[in-house]
Write an enzyme that holds these catalytic residues in place. Structure first.
Site, mmCIF file in Angstrom:
data_model
loop_
_atom_site.group_PDB
_atom_site.id
_atom_site.type_symbol
_atom_site.label_atom_id
_atom_site.label_comp_id
_atom_site.label_asym_id
_atom_site.label_seq_id
_atom_site.Cartn_x
_atom_site.Cartn_y
_atom_site.Cartn_z
ATOM 1 C CG ASN A 159 -1.625 1.178 1.404
ATOM 2 O OD1 ASN A 159 -1.899 1.829 0.585
ATOM 3 N ND2 ASN A 159 -2.402 1.366 2.733
ATOM 4 C CE LYS A 204 -0.102 3.383 4.667
ATOM 5 N NZ LYS A 204 -0.100 3.507 6.358
ATOM 6 C CG HIS A 224 -5.956 1.900 5.244
ATOM 7 N ND1 HIS A 224 -5.452 2.771 6.086
ATOM 8 C CD2 HIS A 224 -4.781 0.834 5.048
ATOM 9 C CE1 HIS A 224 -4.492 2.263 6.114
ATOM 10 N NE2 HIS A 224 -3.867 1.252 5.581
ATOM 11 C CD GLU A 244 -3.305 5.352 6.635
ATOM 12 O OE1 GLU A 244 -3.326 5.462 5.355
ATOM 13 O OE2 GLU A 244 -2.192 4.873 7.260
ATOM 14 C CD GLU A 248 -3.498 -2.742 7.147
ATOM 15 O OE1 GLU A 248 -2.443 -3.072 6.766
ATOM 16 O OE2 GLU A 248 -4.379 -1.570 7.010
ATOM 17 N N GLY A 289 2.086 2.160 10.742
ATOM 18 C CA GLY A 289 2.994 3.363 10.786
ATOM 19 C C GLY A 289 3.736 3.521 11.811
ATOM 20 C CB SER A 327 5.201 -1.855 12.069
ATOM 21 O OG SER A 327 4.692 -0.584 12.208
HETATM 22 C C1 PEP Z 1 -0.788 0.016 6.044
HETATM 23 O O1 PEP Z 1 -1.068 1.213 6.111
HETATM 24 O O2 PEP Z 1 -1.846 -0.853 5.509
HETATM 25 C C2 PEP Z 1 0.103 -0.568 6.703
HETATM 26 C C3 PEP Z 1 0.238 -1.861 7.038
HETATM 27 O O3 PEP Z 1 1.367 0.498 6.804
HETATM 28 P P1 PEP Z 1 2.756 0.149 7.710
HETATM 29 O O4 PEP Z 1 3.181 -1.289 7.199
HETATM 30 O O5 PEP Z 1 3.502 1.247 7.329
HETATM 31 O O6 PEP Z 1 2.374 0.212 9.244
#
Ligand code: PEP
Length: 255
Positions: A9, A11, A100, A102, A172, A178, A218
């Protein structure tokens, strides 16, 4: 046998030149170093404006696929600036991330609205990657298992068993996205097994066993192997680490 999937992703990162360079690098290494027989599906999810260009780089018949990061919940109409599922299908994209955290947090997306997106994607033959996950206070209150199961109930349980099997789920935990704070493999496995049992309660164990449940938060080349070794973790949705081709590919090689 459910699919093993690693989806990146991107973003709101990378201009067109940078995005094409990243996509070429990932595709070249993926084709050179990961044989289709490894059974790993790799999905690149650049921004909308790069989709058509990245599409042209992806070789047909390989294990690399194209995904969008979102879609609108209505089929078409007066929604200035929005992107419809029909537009995505015309590229075509293979996958689309929906729900997601976000999007839920900054754009007020609800489980019901995400269900509308899901229905449109399925009607257009695009695989939804349905994201779910709890914020830190919910985990601290120890209500996370029920909370995430409820997200699934409200967005997915109207589907037939046949359609459900076309959906990919990405768990997630918001506190891990993040932040550099990954869920432990025990925490991931507990949630993934719980969600699979939740699906089995409605659709039966055979159907639940066919659903790929990805972990996101992460995930990086150092922790992917332990996470992907969990019985109910079928891959990852990768944010930050998907912006570096080598890291992303090392994650894809971690099964
Ligand atoms: C995400 O936003 O889907 C995600 C998993 O981000 P990160 O790997 O940076 O934590």
């Amino acid at each position: 046998m459910r699919k093993k999937i690693v989806a990146g992703n991107w973003k709101m990162n990378k201009n067109l030149e940078e995005g094409l360079s990243l996509a070429s690098e990932v595709i070249n290494i993926a084709v050179d170093e990961i044989t289709p027989s490894a059974g790993v599906t790799i999905v690149l999810n650049p921004s909308f404006v790069h989709l058509a260009s990245v599409r042209k780089l992806i070789p047909a018949g390989k294990h690399v696929f194209l995904g969008a990061q979102n879609c609108h919940h209505k089929a078409s109409g007066a929604f200035t600036g929005e992107i419809s599922v029909e537009m995505l299908k015309s590229l075509p994209v293979d996958y689309t991330i929906i729900g997601h955290s976000e999007r839920r947090e900054y754009f007020g997306e609800t489980n019901a609205l995400i269900a509308e997106k899901l229905n449109l994607l399925l009607a257009n033959g695009i695989t939804p990657i349905f994201c779910c996950g709890e914020a830190l206070p919910i985990r601290e209150a120890e209500t996370h298992l029920a909370y995430v199961a409820q997200q699934i109930t409200e967005s997915l349980f109207h589907l037939s068993a046949e359609d459900l099997q076309k959906v990919v789920i990405a768990y997630e935990p918001i506190w891990a996205i993040g932040t550099g704070k990954t869920a432990s493999s025990a925490q991931a496995q507990e949630m993934h097994a719980h969600l699979r049992q939740h699906l089995a309660g409605k659709y039966g164990q055979d159907v639940a066993n066919e659903i790929s449940i990805l972990y996101g938060g992460s995930c990086n080349p150092s922790n992917a192997r332990e996470l992907f070794a969990c019985a109910d973790v079928d891959g990852g949705l990768i944010g930050g680490a998907s912006l570096k081709a080598r890291d992303f590919i090392e994650i894809a090689k971690s099964f």
